[in-house]
Design a protein around this motif. Sequence first.
Motif, PDB file in Angstrom:
ATOM      1  N   THR A 180       0.857  -1.193   0.000  1.00 46.52           N
ATOM      2  CA  THR A 180       0.000   0.000   0.000  1.00 46.52           C
ATOM      3  C   THR A 180       0.887   1.235   0.000  1.00 46.52           C
ATOM      4  O   THR A 180       1.990   1.233   0.557  1.00 46.52           O
ATOM      5  N   ARG A 201      -3.661 -10.000 -10.470  1.00 42.73           N
ATOM      6  CA  ARG A 201      -3.184  -8.679 -10.049  1.00 42.73           C
ATOM      7  C   ARG A 201      -4.381  -7.773  -9.788  1.00 42.73           C
ATOM      8  O   ARG A 201      -5.335  -7.759 -10.562  1.00 42.73           O
ATOM      9  N   LEU A 203      -4.989  -3.561  -8.775  1.00 43.30           N
ATOM     10  CA  LEU A 203      -4.582  -2.233  -8.303  1.00 43.30           C
ATOM     11  C   LEU A 203      -5.866  -1.562  -7.844  1.00 43.30           C
ATOM     12  O   LEU A 203      -6.808  -1.420  -8.638  1.00 43.30           O
ATOM     13  N   SER A 204      -5.939  -1.188  -6.578  1.00 40.20           N
ATOM     14  CA  SER A 204      -7.119  -0.448  -6.141  1.00 40.20           C
ATOM     15  C   SER A 204      -6.679   0.920  -5.645  1.00 40.20           C
ATOM     16  O   SER A 204      -5.551   1.075  -5.149  1.00 40.20           O
ATOM     17  N   ALA A 214      -3.172   3.868  -2.626  1.00 34.89           N
ATOM     18  CA  ALA A 214      -3.130   2.836  -3.675  1.00 34.89           C
ATOM     19  C   ALA A 214      -2.770   1.503  -3.020  1.00 34.89           C
ATOM     20  O   ALA A 214      -1.923   1.453  -2.122  1.00 34.89           O
ATOM     21  N   PHE A 216      -1.649  -2.461  -4.099  1.00 36.74           N
ATOM     22  CA  PHE A 216      -1.265  -3.467  -5.087  1.00 36.74           C
ATOM     23  C   PHE A 216      -1.430  -4.820  -4.397  1.00 36.74           C
ATOM     24  O   PHE A 216      -0.703  -5.106  -3.437  1.00 36.74           O
ATOM     25  N   TYR A 242       4.045  -5.885 -11.618  1.00 35.72           N
ATOM     26  CA  TYR A 242       3.091  -5.049 -12.365  1.00 35.72           C
ATOM     27  C   TYR A 242       3.672  -4.521 -13.683  1.00 35.72           C
ATOM     28  O   TYR A 242       3.032  -3.707 -14.353  1.00 35.72           O
ATOM     29  N   VAL A 249      -1.341   2.113 -13.904  1.00 39.81           N
ATOM     30  CA  VAL A 249      -0.269   1.342 -13.252  1.00 39.81           C
ATOM     31  C   VAL A 249       1.112   1.992 -13.478  1.00 39.81           C
ATOM     32  O   VAL A 249       1.853   2.205 -12.506  1.00 39.81           O
ATOM     33  N   LEU A 252       1.677   4.920 -11.229  1.00 38.49           N
ATOM     34  CA  LEU A 252       1.779   4.585  -9.803  1.00 38.49           C
ATOM     35  C   LEU A 252       3.053   3.805  -9.505  1.00 38.49           C
ATOM     36  O   LEU A 252       3.607   3.902  -8.395  1.00 38.49           O
TER      37      LEU A 252
END
Length: 366
Positions: A180, A201, A203-204, A214, A216, A242, A249, A252
Amino acid sequence: MTDILISGAGVAGPTLAYWLARNGFRPTVVERSQGLRSSGNPVDVRGPAFPVAEQMGILPALREHQTRAKAMRVLGIDGKPLARVPMGAQRAGSQEVELPRGELASVLYAAARDHAEFLFDETITGLHQDEGGVDVTFDRAGPRRFDLVIGADGLHSTTRRLVFGPEADFVRHMGVYVATLPLGEPAREPDEILMYNTPGRLLSIHPANGDALAAFIFRGPAIPGFDHRDMDQHKKIVLDAYAGIGWRVPELLDRVRTATDLYFDSVSQVRLPAWSTGRVALVGDAAACLSLFGEGSSLAMSAGYTLAATLAEAPHDVAFARYETEHRKLVEPKQRNVSRAAGLIVPKTRLGIGVRNLAARVGGTL
Ligand SMILES: Cc1cc2nc3c(=O)[nH]c(=O)nc-3n(C[C@H](O)[C@H](O)[C@H](O)COP(=O)(O)OP(=O)(O)OC[C@H]3O[C@@H](n4cnc5c(N)ncnc54)[C@H](O)[C@@H]3O)c2cc1C
């Protein structure tokens, strides 16, 4: 008066300290961090924790820090919205509050601090128990003797290692890792959690309650030589996992490269055959971590409450056994459900993502 040492001022520790003091015990809490950090991943106070919070009189304070997320927005592989799934915590009269873990720990600490001794920047280094008590040595303070010691020091519990054995005997990697990263800016969508999946995977982006976070979350077998304290290693693992993925993505991952506050760990469960031995017991993640897919913070609060209540009713050996019997009934079904939850949040395959998204479209709205 019975002196009880608690290791860890996260969620379970201060809840336990508050209720022990209310029940006539004298708690001391040691916390490894220098102070409580007011950030972190969002967690929930719900189910058995809600009446505990209500009785502690902390619901208004928890609601002050409530996150803004009203719904989950599921995105397609092209990043376009596919479904919107409303969340319970924001409904009128809802019996749950979502807030950052650090804020929850701070509110619990504020409730407990006038009733317990708190020592920050401190850790237990040794424990020796005999029939009458436990002799404890600390990193900085002088040695002290307590009647009981409770490990509330989380997934990587020092108390558990010193008394029950090495972490590897009890901590199970669930085939998933999590990183995070606080983004230091408000979310572009202030009341929605964005969920972007590719096979294995996720990503939020969570709006939290000011600065977006974020996360992962990705599948992978146990990594040989994994060190949960080595941030350079963590960055490399996330960047590799990622690489080549679309939507936001790449942007980030650039943030990951320069981050100083990346959280990273294996998503794990803790399973022990017994949660106490003699005068030492474990609560919260130290005893029975569910992984991030469960309701770990709510169960940590309810464990603290139950342990204090049973100690108020019976000698410690009987109380520890009652607490374990009662609390295992809540924990074990949730530990079994975790793989299903992981399957919904991080489906392994394209087909799995499609099925999950279809269910979200049928159950939610667009
Ligand atoms: C990314 C992520 C997302 C999550 N999402 C959710 C969610 O949505 N809902 C939910 O309910 N739960 C969630 N959880 C789980 C939840 O955060 C934990 O279950 C909960 O915090 C457990 O509380 P605890 O008090 O047992 O441990 P912790 O909160 O981990 O607290 C342990 C404390 O002990 C201290 N400590 C550690 N070692 C020592 C030592 N040697 N000496 C002294 N102090 C020490 C630590 O600094 C910490 O303050 C999530 C967890 C993660 C990692």
